[in-house]
Motif scaffolding. Structure first.
Motif, short mmCIF file in Angstrom:
data_model
loop_
_atom_site.label_atom_id
_atom_site.label_comp_id
_atom_site.label_asym_id
_atom_site.label_seq_id
_atom_site.Cartn_x
_atom_site.Cartn_y
_atom_site.Cartn_z
N VAL A 163 0.87 -1.19 0.00
CA VAL A 163 0.00 0.00 0.00
C VAL A 163 0.90 1.24 0.00
O VAL A 163 1.67 1.46 0.93
CB VAL A 163 -0.93 0.02 1.23
N PHE A 164 0.79 2.00 -1.08
CA PHE A 164 1.58 3.23 -1.24
C PHE A 164 0.79 4.40 -0.66
O PHE A 164 -0.33 4.65 -1.07
CB PHE A 164 1.90 3.43 -2.72
N ASN A 165 1.41 5.11 0.29
CA ASN A 165 0.73 6.21 0.97
C ASN A 165 1.48 7.53 0.78
O ASN A 165 2.68 7.58 0.99
CB ASN A 165 0.71 5.98 2.50
N ILE A 166 0.74 8.55 0.42
CA ILE A 166 1.23 9.90 0.68
C ILE A 166 0.50 10.30 1.95
O ILE A 166 -0.71 10.50 1.95
CB ILE A 166 0.97 10.86 -0.48
N SER A 167 1.26 10.35 3.04
CA SER A 167 0.69 10.49 4.37
C SER A 167 0.84 11.93 4.83
O SER A 167 1.26 12.77 4.05
CB SER A 167 1.45 9.52 5.28
N ASN A 168 0.49 12.22 6.07
CA ASN A 168 0.83 13.54 6.60
C ASN A 168 1.86 13.37 7.73
O ASN A 168 1.95 12.31 8.34
CB ASN A 168 -0.42 14.32 7.04
N HIS A 219 -4.80 1.64 -13.05
CA HIS A 219 -5.95 0.92 -12.48
C HIS A 219 -5.64 0.35 -11.10
O HIS A 219 -6.01 -0.78 -10.77
CB HIS A 219 -6.45 -0.18 -13.43
N LYS A 220 -4.96 1.16 -10.27
CA LYS A 220 -4.73 0.79 -8.87
C LYS A 220 -5.81 1.47 -8.03
O LYS A 220 -6.09 2.66 -8.23
CB LYS A 220 -3.35 1.27 -8.41
N PRO A 221 -6.43 0.72 -7.10
CA PRO A 221 -7.46 1.34 -6.27
C PRO A 221 -6.91 2.57 -5.53
O PRO A 221 -5.80 2.52 -4.99
CB PRO A 221 -7.87 0.24 -5.29
N LEU A 222 -7.71 3.63 -5.53
CA LEU A 222 -7.25 4.92 -4.99
C LEU A 222 -8.19 5.39 -3.89
O LEU A 222 -9.37 5.66 -4.12
CB LEU A 222 -7.23 5.95 -6.14
N VAL A 223 -7.65 5.49 -2.68
CA VAL A 223 -8.39 5.98 -1.52
C VAL A 223 -7.89 7.38 -1.19
O VAL A 223 -6.68 7.61 -1.18
CB VAL A 223 -8.21 5.04 -0.29
N SER A 233 2.77 -1.03 -6.43
CA SER A 233 1.80 -1.13 -5.34
C SER A 233 0.50 -1.78 -5.80
O SER A 233 0.18 -1.77 -6.98
CB SER A 233 1.50 0.27 -4.79
N GLN A 234 -0.23 -2.32 -4.83
CA GLN A 234 -1.55 -2.89 -5.14
C GLN A 234 -2.68 -1.92 -4.76
O GLN A 234 -3.84 -2.18 -5.06
CB GLN A 234 -1.73 -4.23 -4.41
N ALA A 235 -2.34 -0.83 -4.06
CA ALA A 235 -3.33 0.20 -3.74
C ALA A 235 -2.59 1.48 -3.36
O ALA A 235 -1.42 1.44 -2.97
CB ALA A 235 -4.24 -0.24 -2.59
N VAL A 236 -3.29 2.61 -3.50
CA VAL A 236 -2.71 3.91 -3.19
C VAL A 236 -3.65 4.65 -2.25
O VAL A 236 -4.87 4.64 -2.45
CB VAL A 236 -2.52 4.74 -4.50
N CYS A 237 -3.08 5.28 -1.20
CA CYS A 237 -3.87 6.11 -0.28
C CYS A 237 -3.26 7.52 -0.22
O CYS A 237 -2.09 7.67 0.12
CB CYS A 237 -3.91 5.48 1.11
N LEU A 238 -4.05 8.50 -0.58
CA LEU A 238 -3.59 9.89 -0.57
C LEU A 238 -4.26 10.61 0.59
O LEU A 238 -5.48 10.74 0.64
CB LEU A 238 -3.98 10.59 -1.88
#
Ligand SMILES: Nc1ncnc2c1ncn2[C@@H]1O[C@H](COP(=O)(O)OP(=O)(O)OP(=O)(O)O)[C@@H](O)[C@H]1O
Ligand SMILES: Cc1ncsc1CCO
Ligand SMILES: [Mg+2]
Length: 262
Positions: free
Chosen positions: A16-21, A84-88, A55-60
């Motif tokens: 899971v690839f995150n751009i976090s805070n 086409h990676k799920p994007l949250v 990654s299998q998913a991305v969370c921004l």
């Protein structure tokens, strides 16, 4: 509700690839890791293509961006759509800060989230419904939470999670409410950020993002509830430590035993 997705997640250990805070990045990384997925974070736009591809998913997370980070978030969101990676997306405080609402609107012109996860103040703002958000917190309002979530899902054309004492999960057609939880979640800044990235982890292993979203909400809330119930005197400090343990150790059967949703 497919609680058994938790076992699939632990078996598959998706990236899971995150751009976090910067406030909650460590809790988010450890939360993803504890539940059985594999976190990776980045602040560099030049590696975005490679990161999204692997990654299998991305969370921004829109919790604390600078102008260069807005560019990075935009490019990463576009790449997630392209591959086409799920994007949250977690739209932190869009209901409280006009600048954030403006940036979020610009971002949603550039890419399409698959799941939006926010509290009532954030989801009401993205639905265009009147609400008094309070900083990063939900704040107060009179509108019905199911109506807010369903309006937001239709307007933003994606699955929406409106979290709080009850989580409302909807794709605009199907709607579920998860009753589980504990007020201790409110004592830990970043509970919502953790949930958003855990939603992404479930989207990585389940193509029906509504199904993934509702399962993630149930799993997270039920695990928190079990932790709180084990010690009625528990405070904020102990809660996050015990929550991390429980994210790692709680079984599907234990979650099913307390699951409350309608
Ligand atoms: N009063 C409550 N009772 C039970 N569960 C709660 C309560 N408030 C929040 N939760 C749970 O806490 C988790 C985080 O949701 P919340 O709506 O607090 O996110 P948030 O406002 O974005 O948090 P943060 O900004 O701290 O990251 C969800 O799993 C939600 O179900
Ligand atoms: C406190 C706070 N401020 C910006 S982001 C954040 C963490 C919750 O998302
Ligand atoms: Mg939040």
């Amino acid at each position: 509700m497919k609680v058994s997705l938790l076992d699939d997640l632990r078996r598959q250990n998706p990236i899971v690839f995150n751009i976090s805070n910067f406030v909650t990045v460590q809790d988010v990384a450890n939360g993803i890791n504890a539940i059985g997925a594999s976190p990776i974070m980045s602040e560099e736009v030049d590696e975005a293509d490679e990161m999204v591809q692997m990654s299998q998913a991305v969370c921004l997370n829109l919790g604390a961006f600078t102008t260069p980070q807005v560019h990075q978030i935009k490019v990463t969101g576009q790449l997630a759509n392209q591959y086409h990676k799920p994007l949250v997306v977690d739209p932190v405080a869009v209901g409280a800060v006009k600048y954030r609402a403006q940036v979020a609107a610009e971002l949603f012109q550039a890419f399409q989230p698959d799941v939006l996860r926010g509290n009532a103040g954030e989801i009401a703002a993205l639905a265009g419904i009147n609400w008094q958000a309070k900083g990063i917190d939900a704040g107060e309002g009179a509108a019905d939470l199911v109506t807010i979530a369903e309006t937001c899902a239709k307007k933003q054309k994606c699955t929406v999670i409106l979290s709080g004492p009850t989580d409302v999960i909807t794709d605009g057609t199907r709607t579920v409410q998860v009753i589980n939880g504990t007020t201790l979640f409110q004592t830990h800044v970043g509970s919502g950020d953790m949930l958003s990235s855990i939603v992404a982890a479930f989207c990585a292993i389940e193509d029906d993002y509504f199904e993934a979203a509702q399962t993630a909400c149930l799993v997270f809330a039920a695990i928190g509830q079990r932790v709180a119930q084990a010690d009625p005197q528990m405070g904020a400090g102990t809660f996050i430590i015990k929550l991390m343990d429980a994210l790692q150790q709680t079984t599907v059967a234990q979650i099913e035993a307390v699951a409350a949703y309608e």
